[in-house]
Motif scaffolding. Structure first.
Motif, short mmCIF file in Angstrom:
data_model
loop_
_atom_site.label_atom_id
_atom_site.label_comp_id
_atom_site.label_asym_id
_atom_site.label_seq_id
_atom_site.Cartn_x
_atom_site.Cartn_y
_atom_site.Cartn_z
N LEU A 79 0.86 -1.18 0.00
CA LEU A 79 0.00 0.00 0.00
C LEU A 79 0.89 1.23 0.00
O LEU A 79 2.10 1.13 0.22
N PHE A 80 0.26 2.40 -0.24
CA PHE A 80 1.00 3.65 -0.19
C PHE A 80 0.80 4.29 1.18
O PHE A 80 -0.13 3.95 1.91
N TRP A 81 1.71 5.19 1.55
CA TRP A 81 1.64 5.76 2.90
C TRP A 81 0.68 6.94 3.02
O TRP A 81 0.40 7.39 4.12
N GLU A 82 0.17 7.45 1.90
CA GLU A 82 -0.85 8.49 1.95
C GLU A 82 -2.19 7.88 1.56
O GLU A 82 -2.26 6.86 0.86
N ASP A 83 -3.28 8.55 1.97
CA ASP A 83 -4.61 8.01 1.71
C ASP A 83 -5.23 8.51 0.41
O ASP A 83 -6.22 7.95 -0.07
N ALA A 84 -4.68 9.57 -0.15
CA ALA A 84 -5.19 10.10 -1.42
C ALA A 84 -4.18 11.10 -1.95
O ALA A 84 -3.35 11.62 -1.21
N GLY A 85 -4.26 11.37 -3.26
CA GLY A 85 -3.39 12.39 -3.83
C GLY A 85 -2.82 12.00 -5.18
O GLY A 85 -3.18 10.98 -5.76
N VAL A 122 -1.65 2.54 -4.51
CA VAL A 122 -2.96 2.15 -3.98
C VAL A 122 -2.99 2.48 -2.49
O VAL A 122 -2.05 2.15 -1.75
N SER A 123 -4.05 3.13 -2.05
CA SER A 123 -4.13 3.57 -0.66
C SER A 123 -4.77 2.53 0.24
O SER A 123 -5.54 1.67 -0.20
N GLY A 124 -4.46 2.64 1.53
CA GLY A 124 -5.12 1.80 2.51
C GLY A 124 -6.61 2.05 2.55
O GLY A 124 -7.40 1.13 2.79
#
Length: 257
Positions: A72-78, A84-86
């Motif tokens: 997963l990626f460490w940010e939730d959006a952007g 891919v976000s959590g």
């Protein structure tokens, strides 16, 4: 083992989309019939490739098998092309996510800082992180435990006051993909030391430790209560191997009564 055995399976990038679906269908049939799953003796989760996650969630719905992701990626959006976000993983139906695998560190240069940030992203989105740790070369069990605890400590510290219920996957890098796992007494000593350390971390309550690194049938019985389960790779491609490991869980549970 006094709590349900945790059995995780990462499919890495070995299977195609339809092959993944067929394999998951077979594992779902096994879960339906096996007393270790029906009796709550084992918690089974599967980590397929990203595109197959929705299909796998559908196949395993109501079957006693959880689904997760391999990253997963460490940010939730952007503006993070290709990531891919959590948040999205949770929305898709994931319960687990793997972070810090030796291949991610070696191939993609993921540092302790990145692994910690990804773990925190998983936690804040309600996902259970499967945090992979393991020494790069064989050393003494004492040295290996110190190395692994340092990596887990970085993750727990990054979580701060946030509850950090983790699955710590101990995978000595020199055993990943090898013909045989690390020696049983070596694994036991390292895992017991890590487990003891985790027990002293107030925000890591409920954390579990599993062994990966060429894990397969027969190993869980040998490791006994030194681990909470196994983290499987290619050896789980054979559904028969999954049945054998669940059989071990059932036998161990009966023996503990």
């Amino acid at each position: 083992m006094h709590r349900p055995a945790t059995i995780g399976i990462s499919l890495k990038m070995y299977m195609g989309y339809e092959q993944t679906a067929l394999w998951c269908t077979r594992i779902a049939e096994i879960a339906d019939a096996h007393p270790a799953i029906a009796g709550g003796l084992a918690q089974l989760f599967v980590l397929p490739s990203f595109p197959a996650i929705p299909r796998c969630v559908e196949i395993f719905a109501g079957r006693g098998v959880d689904v997760g992701a391999q990253n997963l990626f460490w940010e939730d959006a952007g503006a993070f092309t290709g990531e891919v976000s959590g948040r999205m993983l949770l929305e898709m139906g994931c319960s687990y996510v793997e972070v810090g695998h030796a291949e991610r560190r070696r191939i993609f240069g993921e540092s302790d800082r990145i692994v910690a940030a990804k773990t925190v992203a998983a936690l804040r989105n309600g996902l259970t992180p499967v945090v992979c740790v393991g020494e790069p070369v064989r050393m003494t069990p004492e040295e290996a435990a110190v190395s692994c605890i340092r990596d887990v400590d970085a993750v727990v510290a990054a979580a701060g006051l946030m509850p950090a219920s983790l699955v710590v996957a101990y995978e000595p890098q020199w055993a990943i993909g090898a013909a045989d796992p690390a020696p049983v007494d070596y694994i036991q000593q390292v895992c017991r030391t890590i487990s003891g350390w985790l027990a002293g971390q107030p925000n890591a309550t409920g954390s579990r430790i599993v062994y990966g690194g060429s894990a397969g049938p027969g190993l869980l019985s040998q490791l006994g209560d030194a681990v909470d389960g196994l983290f499987l790779g290619r050896r789980a491609h054979d559904p028969g191997a999954v049945v054998s490991i669940l059989d071990e869980v059932a036998v161990s549970a009966r023996a503990a009564k």
